[in-house]
Design an enzyme around this catalytic site. Sequence first.
Site, mmCIF file in Angstrom:
data_model
loop_
_atom_site.group_PDB
_atom_site.id
_atom_site.type_symbol
_atom_site.label_atom_id
_atom_site.label_comp_id
_atom_site.label_asym_id
_atom_site.label_seq_id
_atom_site.Cartn_x
_atom_site.Cartn_y
_atom_site.Cartn_z
ATOM 1 N N TYR A 9 -3.546 -2.621 0.195
ATOM 2 C CA TYR A 9 -3.750 -1.481 1.097
ATOM 3 C C TYR A 9 -3.718 -0.171 0.324
ATOM 4 C CZ TYR A 9 -2.566 2.012 4.657
ATOM 5 O OH TYR A 9 -2.522 3.142 5.450
ATOM 6 N N SER A 35 -3.734 7.893 3.084
ATOM 7 C CA SER A 35 -2.340 7.626 3.440
ATOM 8 C C SER A 35 -1.477 8.195 2.321
ATOM 9 C CB SER A 35 -2.122 6.113 3.551
ATOM 10 O OG SER A 35 -0.755 5.774 3.496
#
Length: 253
Positions: free
Chosen positions: A158, A145
């Site tokens: 995350y 990401s």
Amino acid sequence: MSATPPLAGKVVLLVGASVGIGADAARVLAGDGASLMLVARREGPLAEVAAALEKEGHEVAYTTGDVSNAADVARFVQSTVERFGRLDGAFNNAAMTQAGHLDAVSEEDFDRIVAVNVKGTWLCIREQARVMRAQGSGAIVNVSSIGGLRGSSGMGAYQATKHAVIGLTRTAAHDLGPAGIRVNVIAPGPTESPMLEQTRINIPGGVETRIAATPLRKAGTGAEVGNVVSFLLSDRASHLSGVILPVDGGFLA
């Protein structure tokens, strides 16, 4: 004369295929000629994706599995080989998100996201590499990401896992390159998916702020991400390994 599809003759394992980026990427990879083994935890949505692709004439199989479970990963990799005879490519897309400041995240939640996003990616690479080493070739694409390339408030656990996936990919590129196996990682920015909708709920205004800071001024689509995955799995990317490729509309530019 029509061109040969870029993934024609290739067998691809797509992990995390039931919704969002995974389901959209499955449609792209199938359209580009790949034979697909689709994997996800929930059978219902997964079966729907597979059935739709089969109806269009694509060669598709599916099985359920949890990437954080070593036995499951070994089984679905072996099932791919048993069904199709080989494994040319893999897109390790299974992931979960989690919001909250680091000092507010529970140990249970932290362990779970690490188990899925980090351990799960490692287990997939390990089992896929065992097959690909025997073949002498293969290509693996992992999913990180833009949160794996920078930090921001509210999604620390995350983002830590997404940094780790980049580290795993870089190491795997070194470990597996001599065996003819390429390993790359994509870093999507905001991409329309159920995960993005969950982020909108967890961090009000956060998604819109990132889109406003993106030069293309829009969230991406799963198909746009799938096109990049298809390229990295194809022979067109034959000299690319260890690459971190943002698919983010220019956000990190």
